[in-house]
Design a protein around this motif. Sequence first.
Motif, PDB file in Angstrom:
ATOM      1  N   GLN A  78       0.844  -1.121   0.023  1.00 25.38           N
ATOM      2  CA  GLN A  78       0.002   0.073  -0.053  1.00 25.38           C
ATOM      3  C   GLN A  78       0.833   1.209  -0.078  1.00 25.38           C
ATOM      4  O   GLN A  78       1.643   1.403   0.930  1.00 25.38           O
ATOM      5  CB  GLN A  78      -0.896   0.042   1.267  1.00 25.38           C
ATOM      6  N   PRO A  79       0.864   2.133  -0.889  1.00 26.53           N
ATOM      7  CA  PRO A  79       1.329   3.415  -0.687  1.00 26.53           C
ATOM      8  C   PRO A  79       1.031   4.300   0.346  1.00 26.53           C
ATOM      9  O   PRO A  79      -0.109   4.234   0.645  1.00 26.53           O
ATOM     10  CB  PRO A  79       1.187   4.098  -2.267  1.00 26.53           C
ATOM     11  N   LEU A  80       1.969   4.842   0.745  1.00 28.15           N
ATOM     12  CA  LEU A  80       1.802   5.834   2.003  1.00 28.15           C
ATOM     13  C   LEU A  80       0.779   6.902   1.396  1.00 28.15           C
ATOM     14  O   LEU A  80      -0.191   7.388   1.799  1.00 28.15           O
ATOM     15  CB  LEU A  80       2.811   6.472   2.723  1.00 28.15           C
ATOM     16  N   LEU A  81       1.074   7.380   0.108  1.00 27.34           N
ATOM     17  CA  LEU A  81       0.432   8.396  -0.617  1.00 27.34           C
ATOM     18  C   LEU A  81       0.552   7.893  -2.133  1.00 27.34           C
ATOM     19  O   LEU A  81       1.489   7.722  -2.716  1.00 27.34           O
ATOM     20  CB  LEU A  81       1.181   9.887  -0.552  1.00 27.34           C
ATOM     21  N   ALA A  82      -0.835   7.894  -2.850  1.00 22.03           N
ATOM     22  CA  ALA A  82      -0.951   7.489  -4.106  1.00 22.03           C
ATOM     23  C   ALA A  82      -0.003   8.428  -4.883  1.00 22.03           C
ATOM     24  O   ALA A  82      -0.402   9.704  -4.639  1.00 22.03           O
ATOM     25  CB  ALA A  82      -2.420   7.358  -4.433  1.00 22.03           C
ATOM     26  N   THR A  83       0.490   8.091  -6.179  1.00 20.92           N
ATOM     27  CA  THR A  83       1.467   8.890  -6.917  1.00 20.92           C
ATOM     28  C   THR A  83       0.841   8.590  -8.110  1.00 20.92           C
ATOM     29  O   THR A  83       0.678   9.749  -9.108  1.00 20.92           O
ATOM     30  CB  THR A  83       2.771   8.639  -6.992  1.00 20.92           C
ATOM     31  N   LYS A  85      -1.962   6.176  -9.169  1.00 21.03           N
ATOM     32  CA  LYS A  85      -3.287   5.519  -9.382  1.00 21.03           C
ATOM     33  C   LYS A  85      -3.781   5.412  -7.863  1.00 21.03           C
ATOM     34  O   LYS A  85      -3.196   5.360  -6.840  1.00 21.03           O
ATOM     35  CB  LYS A  85      -3.133   4.074  -9.949  1.00 21.03           C
ATOM     36  N   VAL A  86      -5.311   5.767  -7.848  1.00 17.01           N
ATOM     37  CA  VAL A  86      -5.599   5.473  -6.516  1.00 17.01           C
ATOM     38  C   VAL A  86      -6.760   4.311  -6.814  1.00 17.01           C
ATOM     39  O   VAL A  86      -7.122   3.684  -7.616  1.00 17.01           O
ATOM     40  CB  VAL A  86      -6.764   6.711  -6.304  1.00 17.01           C
ATOM     41  N   ASN A  87      -6.865   3.392  -5.391  1.00 16.02           N
ATOM     42  CA  ASN A  87      -7.572   2.300  -5.705  1.00 16.02           C
ATOM     43  C   ASN A  87      -8.769   2.234  -4.774  1.00 16.02           C
ATOM     44  O   ASN A  87      -9.365   1.172  -4.396  1.00 16.02           O
ATOM     45  CB  ASN A  87      -6.601   1.041  -5.172  1.00 16.02           C
ATOM     46  N   PHE A  88      -8.951   3.350  -3.905  1.00 13.30           N
ATOM     47  CA  PHE A  88     -10.286   3.447  -3.107  1.00 13.30           C
ATOM     48  C   PHE A  88     -10.561   4.864  -2.951  1.00 13.30           C
ATOM     49  O   PHE A  88      -9.524   5.739  -2.817  1.00 13.30           O
ATOM     50  CB  PHE A  88     -10.381   2.553  -1.855  1.00 13.30           C
ATOM     51  N   ALA A  89     -11.770   5.048  -2.589  1.00 13.19           N
ATOM     52  CA  ALA A  89     -12.224   6.618  -2.458  1.00 13.19           C
ATOM     53  C   ALA A  89     -11.513   6.957  -0.887  1.00 13.19           C
ATOM     54  O   ALA A  89     -12.165   6.240   0.145  1.00 13.19           O
ATOM     55  CB  ALA A  89     -13.656   6.846  -2.533  1.00 13.19           C
ATOM     56  N   GLY A  90     -10.884   7.940  -0.770  1.00 12.79           N
ATOM     57  CA  GLY A  90     -10.497   8.248   0.516  1.00 12.79           C
ATOM     58  C   GLY A  90      -8.907   7.986   0.743  1.00 12.79           C
ATOM     59  O   GLY A  90      -8.254   8.097   1.862  1.00 12.79           O
ATOM     60  N   GLU A  91      -8.438   7.480  -0.455  1.00 10.19           N
ATOM     61  CA  GLU A  91      -6.829   7.311  -0.384  1.00 10.19           C
ATOM     62  C   GLU A  91      -6.012   8.648  -0.530  1.00 10.19           C
ATOM     63  O   GLU A  91      -6.360   9.380  -1.278  1.00 10.19           O
ATOM     64  CB  GLU A  91      -6.379   6.362  -1.758  1.00 10.19           C
ATOM     65  N   GLY A  92      -5.222   8.685   0.459  1.00 11.23           N
ATOM     66  CA  GLY A  92      -4.130   9.787   0.603  1.00 11.23           C
ATOM     67  C   GLY A  92      -3.552  10.315  -0.831  1.00 11.23           C
ATOM     68  O   GLY A  92      -2.798   9.236  -1.230  1.00 11.23           O
ATOM     69  N   ILE A  93      -3.509  11.336  -1.173  1.00  9.40           N
ATOM     70  CA  ILE A  93      -2.502  11.529  -2.168  1.00  9.40           C
ATOM     71  C   ILE A  93      -1.518  12.793  -2.016  1.00  9.40           C
ATOM     72  O   ILE A  93      -0.308  12.696  -2.178  1.00  9.40           O
ATOM     73  CB  ILE A  93      -3.780  12.396  -3.419  1.00  9.40           C
ATOM     74  N   LEU A  94      -1.835  13.776  -1.316  1.00 11.44           N
ATOM     75  CA  LEU A  94      -1.100  14.978  -0.900  1.00 11.44           C
ATOM     76  C   LEU A  94      -1.239  15.174   0.798  1.00 11.44           C
ATOM     77  O   LEU A  94      -2.234  14.896   1.455  1.00 11.44           O
ATOM     78  CB  LEU A  94      -1.290  16.261  -1.495  1.00 11.44           C
ATOM     79  N   LEU A  95      -0.026  15.672   1.262  1.00  5.61           N
ATOM     80  CA  LEU A  95      -0.109  16.393   2.594  1.00  5.61           C
ATOM     81  C   LEU A  95      -0.335  17.803   2.590  1.00  5.61           C
ATOM     82  O   LEU A  95       0.887  18.454   2.041  1.00  5.61           O
ATOM     83  CB  LEU A  95       1.060  15.844   3.373  1.00  5.61           C
TER      84      LEU A  95
END
Length: 329
Positions: A78-83, A85-95
């Motif tokens: 599991q990526p800490l932050l998606a870069t 592709k996203v695989n679920f609604a709610g997956e973190g992308i940016l801080l």
Amino acid sequence: MSLPHDYAHTHVAGESEFVDDRPIMKNELFCDVFFSTRAHALIKRVDFTECLNYPGVVAVFTGHDFAHNLWGTIFKDQPLLATDKVNFAGEGILLVVAESMEAAQRAKHKVVIEYTDLAPVMSIAEARKSEAFIIPARKIERGEVDKAMKESPYTLEGKIVIQGHDHFYLESQASIACPLEDGQVEIHSSSQHPTETQHVVAHALDLPDKDVVCQVKRMGGGFGGKESQAAPFAAYAALAAMKLKRPVRLCLTKDDDMIMTGKRNPFENEYKVGFDKDGRIHSLDARLFSDAGAYADLSTSIMERAMLHIDNAYFIPHLRVTGQVCRTN
């Protein structure tokens, strides 16, 4: 003699200190997470220029800022932050890191993102049809199940559907990270597993475990929801703290927490049981299917627990149980 809970007196007086009750430190920053609104999609473009220029915003970080962007309790999938592709609604992308929590929360709505939607897998049935599995099926077997089933005076078969649920702990996921001397970091986390949190933070930042200290004073509930799920949020706070050389606080709102974090697995179980006129079970053939969501997390362990507990207090001489962990979006 009845013994009182160690902290019952401070709980009822409202004096118990949880992570977000800790006094704000001098120079402390606040972090919030921009996450996906898509269940399954390629990230076509992300523009956080307007977010970065929002008053009070200090920095924006992506998955590329981690030394190692993959984490996981059993499998690092599991990526800490998606870069990309996203695989679920709610997956973190940016801080988003800012001088106040309000600034961070408002600024994240300024992020511009474009997706290319992909076909999602939204149920156990769809996962079984497309063979979207986390790992190959596992099996526990003893005796001669098929023979015993044919010889049983009575048989019963059916399907049990058990819906998942949110852990709904009172204190949301919360972490405060403080950079220390000589490249060390101290984490105050609402975690059921301080060692796991330490390991995930150390791996993400490429630090030796000894340079990451994780403190857990108490939790406002956990119920399994903070055994692994607290770790990535601690890594978010730690990344910002180490990059900016300032304490960083990340405390999710209840809404965001329920969107972003993993849940207790839904199960769909198919069974056939053989028994006699006294109700004594002689044989059981069961197939268990769980919905793991997008990533493995602890789902393989949960499946093993379900398989090992299936006979409860019985000894069933002829038993076969298979478990399949399904991957969905």
